[in-house]
Write an enzyme that holds these catalytic residues in place. Sequence first.
Site, PDB file in Angstrom:
ATOM      1  N   TYR A 110      10.212  17.203   4.972  1.00 13.94           N
ATOM      2  CA  TYR A 110      11.372  17.942   5.461  1.00 13.94           C
ATOM      3  C   TYR A 110      10.949  19.075   6.383  1.00 13.94           C
ATOM      4  CZ  TYR A 110      14.636  15.656   2.273  1.00 13.94           C
ATOM      5  OH  TYR A 110      15.429  14.747   1.635  1.00 13.94           O
TER       6      TYR A 110
ATOM      7  N   ARG B  48      11.742  12.112  -1.950  1.00 11.30           N
ATOM      8  CA  ARG B  48      11.436  11.099  -0.929  1.00 11.30           C
ATOM      9  C   ARG B  48      10.100  10.439  -1.289  1.00 11.30           C
ATOM     10  NH1 ARG B  48      15.237  12.586   3.132  1.00 11.30           N
ATOM     11  NH2 ARG B  48      15.789  10.435   3.459  1.00 11.30           N
TER      12      ARG B  48
ATOM     13  N   ASP C 165      17.540   5.431  -2.034  1.00 10.16           N
ATOM     14  CA  ASP C 165      17.683   6.601  -1.175  1.00 10.16           C
ATOM     15  C   ASP C 165      18.937   6.497  -0.301  1.00 10.16           C
ATOM     16  OD1 ASP C 165      17.359   8.605   0.724  1.00 10.16           O
ATOM     17  OD2 ASP C 165      15.182   8.499   0.578  1.00 10.16           O
TER      18      ASP C 165
HETATM   19  P1  NAD Z   1      16.730  15.093   7.918  1.00 11.10           P
HETATM   20  O1  NAD Z   1      18.014  14.357   7.975  1.00 11.10           O
HETATM   21  O2  NAD Z   1      16.536  16.124   6.859  1.00 11.10           O
HETATM   22  O3  NAD Z   1      16.452  15.811   9.337  1.00 11.10           O
HETATM   23  C1  NAD Z   1      16.450  15.071  10.539  1.00 11.10           C
HETATM   24  C2  NAD Z   1      15.270  15.472  11.391  1.00 11.10           C
HETATM   25  O4  NAD Z   1      15.527  16.730  12.019  1.00 11.10           O
HETATM   26  C3  NAD Z   1      13.949  15.642  10.644  1.00 11.10           C
HETATM   27  O5  NAD Z   1      12.984  14.756  11.181  1.00 11.10           O
HETATM   28  C4  NAD Z   1      13.580  17.103  10.876  1.00 11.10           C
HETATM   29  O6  NAD Z   1      12.180  17.309  10.983  1.00 11.10           O
HETATM   30  C5  NAD Z   1      14.286  17.389  12.186  1.00 11.10           C
HETATM   31  N1  NAD Z   1      14.489  18.816  12.483  1.00 11.10           N
HETATM   32  C6  NAD Z   1      14.852  19.818  11.645  1.00 11.10           C
HETATM   33  N2  NAD Z   1      14.921  20.982  12.297  1.00 11.10           N
HETATM   34  C7  NAD Z   1      14.619  20.721  13.600  1.00 11.10           C
HETATM   35  C8  NAD Z   1      14.524  21.530  14.761  1.00 11.10           C
HETATM   36  N3  NAD Z   1      14.750  22.840  14.730  1.00 11.10           N
HETATM   37  N4  NAD Z   1      14.169  20.932  15.934  1.00 11.10           N
HETATM   38  C9  NAD Z   1      13.914  19.596  15.984  1.00 11.10           C
HETATM   39  N5  NAD Z   1      13.990  18.787  14.916  1.00 11.10           N
HETATM   40  C10 NAD Z   1      14.334  19.340  13.729  1.00 11.10           C
HETATM   41  O7  NAD Z   1      15.530  14.054   7.864  1.00 11.10           O
HETATM   42  P2  NAD Z   1      15.491  12.625   7.129  1.00 11.10           P
HETATM   43  O8  NAD Z   1      16.052  11.586   7.979  1.00 11.10           O
HETATM   44  O9  NAD Z   1      16.059  12.804   5.769  1.00 11.10           O
HETATM   45  O10 NAD Z   1      13.930  12.382   7.040  1.00 11.10           O
HETATM   46  C11 NAD Z   1      13.070  13.373   6.555  1.00 11.10           C
HETATM   47  C12 NAD Z   1      11.726  12.776   6.241  1.00 11.10           C
HETATM   48  O11 NAD Z   1      11.763  12.022   5.038  1.00 11.10           O
HETATM   49  C13 NAD Z   1      11.147  11.828   7.278  1.00 11.10           C
HETATM   50  O12 NAD Z   1       9.760  12.091   7.370  1.00 11.10           O
HETATM   51  C14 NAD Z   1      11.341  10.473   6.682  1.00 11.10           C
HETATM   52  O13 NAD Z   1      10.436   9.521   7.180  1.00 11.10           O
HETATM   53  C15 NAD Z   1      11.091  10.797   5.236  1.00 11.10           C
HETATM   54  N6  NAD Z   1      11.674   9.818   4.327  1.00 11.10           N
HETATM   55  C16 NAD Z   1      10.923   9.375   3.256  1.00 11.10           C
HETATM   56  C17 NAD Z   1      11.493   8.458   2.363  1.00 11.10           C
HETATM   57  C18 NAD Z   1      10.744   7.960   1.190  1.00 11.10           C
HETATM   58  O14 NAD Z   1       9.542   7.902   1.231  1.00 11.10           O
HETATM   59  N7  NAD Z   1      11.447   7.612   0.105  1.00 11.10           N
HETATM   60  C19 NAD Z   1      12.785   8.023   2.552  1.00 11.10           C
HETATM   61  C20 NAD Z   1      13.497   8.499   3.640  1.00 11.10           C
HETATM   62  C21 NAD Z   1      12.936   9.413   4.512  1.00 11.10           C
END
Ligand code: NAD
Length: 373
Positions: free
Chosen positions: A229, A121, A129
Amino acid sequence: MQIAIPAERLAGESRVAATPETVKKLVAMGHAVVVEAGAGNMAAVPDAAYAEAGATLAASRAAVLAQGDIVLTVRPLPEDAIAELKEGAVLIGQLAPFQNTTFPQLAARKVSAFAMELLPRTTRAQSMDVLSSQNNIAGYRAVLLATHYYPRFMPMLMTAAGTVKPARVLIMGVGVAGLQAIATAKRLGAVVEATDVRPSTKEQVESLGGKFIEVPMSEEEKKANDGVYAKEMSDDYKRRQAELVAKHARQADIIITTALIPGKKAPTLISREIVAAMKPGSVIIDIAAEAGGNCELTVPGEVHRTDNGVSVVGLYNLPGLLAADASSLYAKNLLTFLSLMLSKEGFTLNLEDDLLAATLVTHDGQVRFPAAN
Ligand code: NAD
């Protein structure tokens, strides 16, 4: 090079890994594209549109794969398709690396396979992505799905016949899907609350006009969860979270759960007791259903109504419900990723590139995932 696009075989998969727009770009680079007839039908791309963009069409999967130096897919290839691949082919798609059992067969055919879910990420990776592009759609579609099952309005309405209260929406997990769900529910006029284990999400929730529900955390827990994550939480944290969630869930009309932990079963955030305390007519959309679900009562792949009148929606593949845009964004992600290796001059796999190294799961006859530490 020949780039092959087979039709997806997984039941209910409506997306396709290339669109006329990406085909045109590959053809302009001097490469040939072959598409299986009907591959884009569910994504609003007729065969004629691929032909117009410069692709050739083939009638069967075997005919498509036999020509593919590079094969682009949405989902893992079924086991029987692996024998149809060219030896040494490149395969790029969402290969479900934590569940996939076919990597030894891919390695035996000397396939260089890339699992797009493993993309780091980082800023450079953003335009490739697939988790982001598809989860964004899942978050949007989850809210629209909720409105389908929810027997009331979302916004507050003042009419001559009386006033309608706005829906209260609770979003659990504020990653890409959760943020889009907050934005979509706000646009429809709902009152939105959200929670996440990563403290950094508070600011994001508030910037979208939502209210952040903060589970009290020790400094140690906050530090452990300041990455991109989430980590699996302690039993003590889960107890504190469950107490808080129970209170907010009782007041919620719609709950959308998106909590995932890469490579693990989705955490259970909504117990059967919480569902039993919810109001009749309320709705739970469990976006994490495919990873086991965040709600104890989710039946993966199905919608059911509990005795107290709560609709629990565990449908898979919400991006597939918006197949045209989902395919268009996914295909662009893959094209950008492919450009790390493919140009007018030809194909080079540079294992020093961190994005390629992180996603390459089989290469040179070897399975590289999970990496040995
Ligand atoms: P994900 O699909 O892995 O998970 C969804 C959300 O569920 C996450 O925010 C996680 O913290 C939350 N979660 C997990 N366990 C939990 C619990 N027990 N209770 C409550 N919430 C819980 O997440 P995602 O959409 O893939 O995003 C993950 C991170 O990556 C974010 O910070 C996002 O901004 C970042 N991101 C960065 C890039 C990049 O820079 N290229 C691209 C996409 C996402």
